[in-house]
Motif scaffolding. Structure first.
Motif, PDB file in Angstrom:
ATOM      1  N   TRP A   1       0.862  -1.177   0.000  1.00  0.00           N
ATOM      2  CA  TRP A   1       0.000   0.000   0.000  1.00  0.00           C
ATOM      3  C   TRP A   1       0.897   1.225   0.000  1.00  0.00           C
ATOM      4  O   TRP A   1       1.432   1.595   1.033  1.00  0.00           O
ATOM      5  N   MET A   2       1.040   1.814  -1.203  1.00  0.00           N
ATOM      6  CA  MET A   2       1.952   2.952  -1.320  1.00  0.00           C
ATOM      7  C   MET A   2       1.192   4.139  -1.882  1.00  0.00           C
ATOM      8  O   MET A   2       0.417   3.987  -2.817  1.00  0.00           O
ATOM      9  N   PHE A   3       1.441   5.293  -1.322  1.00  0.00           N
ATOM     10  CA  PHE A   3       0.710   6.500  -1.737  1.00  0.00           C
ATOM     11  C   PHE A   3       1.714   7.596  -2.074  1.00  0.00           C
ATOM     12  O   PHE A   3       2.773   7.693  -1.455  1.00  0.00           O
ATOM     13  N   ASP A   4       1.329   8.429  -3.076  1.00  0.00           N
ATOM     14  CA  ASP A   4       2.226   9.503  -3.502  1.00  0.00           C
ATOM     15  C   ASP A   4       2.119  10.738  -2.624  1.00  0.00           C
ATOM     16  O   ASP A   4       2.985  11.612  -2.673  1.00  0.00           O
ATOM     17  N   SER A   5       0.998  10.823  -1.895  1.00  0.00           N
ATOM     18  CA  SER A   5       0.810  12.017  -1.062  1.00  0.00           C
ATOM     19  C   SER A   5       0.112  11.601   0.230  1.00  0.00           C
ATOM     20  O   SER A   5      -0.446  10.501   0.312  1.00  0.00           O
ATOM     21  N   PRO A   6       0.140  12.477   1.230  1.00  0.00           N
ATOM     22  CA  PRO A   6      -0.348  12.061   2.558  1.00  0.00           C
ATOM     23  C   PRO A   6      -1.866  12.085   2.723  1.00  0.00           C
ATOM     24  O   PRO A   6      -2.356  11.643   3.758  1.00  0.00           O
ATOM     25  N   GLU A   7      -2.615  12.548   1.714  1.00  0.00           N
ATOM     26  CA  GLU A   7      -4.059  12.735   1.942  1.00  0.00           C
ATOM     27  C   GLU A   7      -4.768  11.420   2.261  1.00  0.00           C
ATOM     28  O   GLU A   7      -5.488  11.319   3.255  1.00  0.00           O
ATOM     29  N   LEU A   8      -4.614  10.428   1.385  1.00  0.00           N
ATOM     30  CA  LEU A   8      -5.320   9.160   1.636  1.00  0.00           C
ATOM     31  C   LEU A   8      -4.888   8.526   2.960  1.00  0.00           C
ATOM     32  O   LEU A   8      -5.740   8.138   3.761  1.00  0.00           O
ATOM     33  N   PRO A   9      -3.581   8.426   3.209  1.00  0.00           N
ATOM     34  CA  PRO A   9      -3.184   7.910   4.520  1.00  0.00           C
ATOM     35  C   PRO A   9      -3.857   8.653   5.676  1.00  0.00           C
ATOM     36  O   PRO A   9      -4.301   8.034   6.640  1.00  0.00           O
ATOM     37  N   GLN A  10      -3.972   9.977   5.530  1.00  0.00           N
ATOM     38  CA  GLN A  10      -4.615  10.733   6.607  1.00  0.00           C
ATOM     39  C   GLN A  10      -6.076  10.333   6.777  1.00  0.00           C
ATOM     40  O   GLN A  10      -6.562  10.153   7.888  1.00  0.00           O
TER      41      GLN A  10
ATOM     42  N   GLU B   1      -7.996   8.222  10.135  1.00  0.00           N
ATOM     43  CA  GLU B   1      -9.059   8.709  11.013  1.00  0.00           C
ATOM     44  C   GLU B   1      -9.789   7.580  11.727  1.00  0.00           C
ATOM     45  O   GLU B   1     -10.290   7.765  12.833  1.00  0.00           O
ATOM     46  N   THR B   2      -9.866   6.407  11.102  1.00  0.00           N
ATOM     47  CA  THR B   2     -10.616   5.313  11.748  1.00  0.00           C
ATOM     48  C   THR B   2      -9.723   4.145  12.169  1.00  0.00           C
ATOM     49  O   THR B   2     -10.220   3.129  12.640  1.00  0.00           O
ATOM     50  N   LEU B   3      -8.407   4.280  11.980  1.00  0.00           N
ATOM     51  CA  LEU B   3      -7.528   3.159  12.353  1.00  0.00           C
ATOM     52  C   LEU B   3      -7.135   3.237  13.823  1.00  0.00           C
ATOM     53  O   LEU B   3      -7.123   4.319  14.406  1.00  0.00           O
ATOM     54  N   VAL B   4      -6.799   2.058  14.395  1.00  0.00           N
ATOM     55  CA  VAL B   4      -6.237   2.079  15.740  1.00  0.00           C
ATOM     56  C   VAL B   4      -4.733   1.816  15.620  1.00  0.00           C
ATOM     57  O   VAL B   4      -4.257   1.362  14.583  1.00  0.00           O
ATOM     58  N   GLU B   5      -4.019   2.112  16.668  1.00  0.00           N
ATOM     59  CA  GLU B   5      -2.573   1.894  16.633  1.00  0.00           C
ATOM     60  C   GLU B   5      -2.249   0.629  17.415  1.00  0.00           C
ATOM     61  O   GLU B   5      -2.698   0.465  18.553  1.00  0.00           O
ATOM     62  N   VAL B   6      -1.471  -0.263  16.813  1.00  0.00           N
ATOM     63  CA  VAL B   6      -1.120  -1.508  17.509  1.00  0.00           C
ATOM     64  C   VAL B   6       0.009  -1.254  18.511  1.00  0.00           C
ATOM     65  O   VAL B   6      -0.015  -1.772  19.621  1.00  0.00           O
TER      66      VAL B   6
ATOM     67  N   GLY C   1     -12.724   4.167   6.000  1.00  0.00           N
ATOM     68  CA  GLY C   1     -13.835   4.462   6.915  1.00  0.00           C
ATOM     69  C   GLY C   1     -14.039   3.385   7.971  1.00  0.00           C
ATOM     70  O   GLY C   1     -14.958   3.475   8.776  1.00  0.00           O
ATOM     71  N   THR C   2     -13.190   2.351   7.958  1.00  0.00           N
ATOM     72  CA  THR C   2     -13.308   1.294   8.971  1.00  0.00           C
ATOM     73  C   THR C   2     -11.987   1.195   9.746  1.00  0.00           C
ATOM     74  O   THR C   2     -11.008   1.861   9.398  1.00  0.00           O
ATOM     75  N   ARG C   3     -11.970   0.310  10.739  1.00  0.00           N
ATOM     76  CA  ARG C   3     -10.724   0.040  11.464  1.00  0.00           C
ATOM     77  C   ARG C   3      -9.761  -0.794  10.636  1.00  0.00           C
ATOM     78  O   ARG C   3      -8.635  -1.061  11.044  1.00  0.00           O
ATOM     79  N   CYS C   4     -10.261  -1.276   9.479  1.00  0.00           N
ATOM     80  CA  CYS C   4      -9.460  -2.158   8.628  1.00  0.00           C
ATOM     81  C   CYS C   4      -9.024  -3.406   9.407  1.00  0.00           C
ATOM     82  O   CYS C   4      -7.853  -3.805   9.392  1.00  0.00           O
ATOM     83  N   GLN C   5      -9.993  -3.953  10.122  1.00  0.00           N
ATOM     84  CA  GLN C   5      -9.771  -5.236  10.806  1.00  0.00           C
ATOM     85  C   GLN C   5     -11.021  -6.072  10.606  1.00  0.00           C
ATOM     86  O   GLN C   5     -12.132  -5.544  10.653  1.00  0.00           O
ATOM     87  N   ASN C   6     -10.839  -7.372  10.412  1.00  0.00           N
ATOM     88  CA  ASN C   6     -11.961  -8.325  10.327  1.00  0.00           C
ATOM     89  C   ASN C   6     -12.952  -7.994   9.208  1.00  0.00           C
ATOM     90  O   ASN C   6     -14.137  -8.294   9.333  1.00  0.00           O
ATOM     91  N   GLU C   7     -12.519  -7.373   8.145  1.00  0.00           N
ATOM     92  CA  GLU C   7     -13.439  -7.086   7.033  1.00  0.00           C
ATOM     93  C   GLU C   7     -13.861  -8.424   6.405  1.00  0.00           C
ATOM     94  O   GLU C   7     -13.109  -9.404   6.439  1.00  0.00           O
ATOM     95  N   PRO C   8     -15.066  -8.499   5.820  1.00  0.00           N
ATOM     96  CA  PRO C   8     -15.555  -9.778   5.285  1.00  0.00           C
ATOM     97  C   PRO C   8     -14.596 -10.412   4.266  1.00  0.00           C
ATOM     98  O   PRO C   8     -14.489 -11.644   4.184  1.00  0.00           O
TER      99      PRO C   8
END
Ligand code: GLC
Ligand code: GLC
Length: 644
Positions: free
Chosen positions: A207-216, A220-225, A294-301
């Motif tokens: 998952w690589m991005f050219d600019s910080p917008e998408l990562p930002q 918003e909905t991710l947790v930190e491990v 928009g999700t925590r990106c965990q346990n997605e179907p």
């Protein structure tokens, strides 16, 4: 979906050219292919059907399966037949898991063989080698940052050694489990190196991005491990101008599973390892495999689609291989990892029962079992198809206090306060408490704290020995034994972490190592101390007491057919303060397992026991009749009993 060439035609062609295979082996491949074809391709069509490269991917995948089949050694093909005939092999009461870092056990892979007698004496049938594939240099998150999946960590040995060791252990009835880290690779992996050099094909592996917008926006909905030592979920690399998804540490780059090529690569690696004699793959951090804005990106179907497809690939080429899915998540998210709905019987065979683990510690600290009874009764099915739990008291990771606000409220406590209490109690901050652990990843934003510590230190042995207090030592030993009797009887494979059978205490030596110092989990990953192990048969030593107790529990487990994991586990509320009970419903009658967390004597009345299903007063754990006194069974603190 009308395909030019059907999957089966591809499969027939791919296997027909592998003339090294005998006719019956080609036939078997075709049979297994048709058995699992839909289990494999239904999810893959859903996930990747719209991808422009889908047809090529489909063909390449089938060729990869046929190639792996051709390379599968004859002895393992025989094992495949055996396992297909005895599909419940991993659910049986004779299963016992033992988990260790190879270097910390006895130096190298070959060193494991020198200690195989020890493993056998303990009754182990499942040996989990903590990450042993070539890690990045320096800090590698205990080997979970892999730079080459086809090589063994050279400090431990070679791939040939791994093959030799799996063969030798199998001959002694032990199956080897190896970690397959599939949420991320080390940033030094060949794919990552090429991506870094600008190769677009490999940039699509991550998952690589050219600019910080998408990562930002994702953030918003991710947790930190690892909020303390690796905050955030993305890393910016100015040298090649990208933002890379790094859920765990900076050096662990998340793989892009929406790219079918990643699936193909991992299938090849998985079957390569299976062909080296690995019988269980522990699929690491699977909850994180699929990303959705928009999700925590965990346990997605989609995670469950991927896991079913991986399992189907194994069932075609290497049915002897079973899958353990590591997901340390809330109960409602955990259950699907053992197969629910359309995935029933088709996904992971094993998953860690982290709720049982958390509830054990919670009950031990509070001397209260209402929360434990509520959580385990309300959220969990009583059995699974072709799957079961890995039951454990602790592992190489920290303990996260996964008690939801709703569950806490259901028994009249506040979630936040209870979680904070558990963290304080096990960090040794609670006045009069017995535990000696430490905090892990205190999150200032959420107030969340996790806990490190060995089983014995958390059970009070460290503080008791320090105070030279014989009765506190007895209590600690009994807590350890009660916990192990619990995980031995609940249903699933009990997983013993190396050293817990000898009561190893926290080890602070990691603080002197520059690569380990930042990660407090090393405190509960002590090295094997063979001097202590040599005292295991001396009943006057602490090691001897714990070892004998555990050995007895696992011996009795083997002699108790009710414990087979296919038998359901029904939580029974005896309504006795601080007592936890469940019944294993087996065709030969129930086994009622009862544990006393109250710290005091309790009385189990005949009426309650009968109601739970007890008909004979025989304790399978103690291997003896038990006597009622005035219509009740007196039950000591930390009491444990398995009544038929
Ligand atoms: C798993 C491992 C843990 C590791 C993480 C990242 O959860 O158990 O030790 O840090 O994955 O690979
Ligand atoms: C959390 C995560 C798990 C990770 C572990 C590391 O429990 O859910 O995946 O490995 O932390 O300590």
């Amino acid at each position: 979906m009308p395909a030019a060439t059907s999957n089966r035609e591809h499969a027939q062609k791919a296997i027909a050219v592998r003339t090294a295979l005998a006719g019956h082996q080609r036939e078997l491949f075709a049979l297994r292919f048709s058995r699992s074809e839909r289990d494999l391709f239904d999810p893959l069509e859903d996930l990747y059907g719209a991808h422009p490269g889908f047809d090529d991917f489909r063909r390449d995948l089938i060729v990869a399966l046929a190639e792996a089949q051709e390379q599968r050694p004859a002895a393992l093909c025989a094992l495949d037949l055996k396992r297909d005939l005895e599909p419940d092999w991993f659910q049986r009461p004779d299963m016992l898991g033992y988990v260790f870092y190879i270097d910390r056990f006895n130096g190298t892979l070959k060193g494991v063989l020198d200690k195989a007698d020890y493993l056998q004496e303990l009754g182990c049938t499942y040996i989990h080698f903590m990450p042993c594939l070539r890690p990045r240099p320096g800090d590698s998150d205990g080997g979970y940052s892999v730079m080459d999946y086809r090589e063994v960590d050279p400090r431990l040995g070679t791939m040939a050694d791994l093959q030799q060791v799996t063969t030798a252990l199998r001959a002694r009835g032990m199956s080897v489990c190896v970690d397959l880290v599939l949420n991320h690779t080390a940033k030094e992996h060949e794919w990552a190196r090429r991506a870094r050099m600008g190769d677009r094909q490999y940039q699509d592996y991550y998952w690589m991005f050219d600019s910080p917008e998408l990562p930002q926006t994702y953030s918003e909905t991710l947790v930190e491990v690892f909020p303390t030592h690796a905050p955030g979920n993305f890393t910016h690399y100015p040298d090649f101008g990208k933002w890379v998804w790094t859920t765990f540490n900076e050096h662990q780059w998340d793989l892009n599973w929406s790219n079918p090529r990643v699936f193909l690569e991992i299938v090849k690696i998985m079957l390569f390892l299976a062909n080296k004699g690995v019988e269980v793959v522990r699929l690491d951090a699977v909850a994180f495999m699929w990303k959705r804005m928009g999700t925590r990106c965990q346990n997605e179907p989609e995670v469950h689609q991927l896991l079913q497809a991986l399992r189907a690939a194994s069932r075609i080429v290497a049915p002897a291989l079973i899958h353990k899915e590591e997901a340390i998540v809330a109960p409602k998210d955990l259950i699907p990892y053992l197969g629910r709905g359309k995935h029933t019987g088709k996904t992971g065979n094993l998953a860690y029962h982290n709720s049982l683990m958390v509830q054990f510690w919670s009950a031990l600290a509070t001397r209260e079992t209402r929360l434990m009874t509520h959580v385990l009764r309300t959220h969990f099915p009583q059995s699974f198809v072709n799957a079961t739990w890995g039951t454990y008291l602790r592992c190489h990771d920290d303990i996260g206090w996964a008690v939801t606000d709703e569950d806490a409220a259901a028994v009249g406590v506040t979630g936040f306060t209870h979680r904070a209490f558990l963290a304080d109690f096990y960090a040794g901050r609670f006045p009069g408490g017995f535990a000696r652990g430490s905090d892990f990843q205190s999150n200032e934003d959420t107030g969340d704290k996790r806990t490190n510590g060995t089983c014995a230190s958390l059970c009070g042995l460290e503080s008791a020995l320090e105070q030279i207090d014989a009765s506190a030592t007895d209590a600690a030993v009994h807590r350890i034994l009660m916990g192990h009797a619990l995980i031995a009887s609940f249903g699933g494979i009990p997983l013993l972490y190396m050293g817990d059978e000898l009561g190893f205490l926290n080890d602070h030596s990691f603080e002197a190592n520059e690569h380990l110092r930042h990660d407090g989990r090393w405190m509960h990953r002590p090295k094997m101390d063979w001097t202590k192990a040599a005292r295991r048969n001396d009943p006057l030593t602490i090691e001897g007491r714990i070892y004998a107790g555990l050995h007895h529990i696992f011996t009795r487990r083997r002699a108790t057919p009710h414990i087979h994991a296919a038998n359901s586990t029904e939580i029974v509320d005896l309504a006795i303060d601080g007592v936890f009970a469940f019944a294993r419903r087996s065709p030969i009658g129930p086994l009622v397992c009862i544990y006393n967390f109250s710290g005091a004597w309790r009385s189990l009345s005949e009426a309650k026991l009968r109601h739970a299903g007890v008909t004979r007063y025989f304790d399978m754990l103690g291997d003896a009749e038990v006597k009622l006194v005035d219509g009740a069974l007196p039950f000591p603190p930390e009491g444990r009993i398995w009544l038929v």
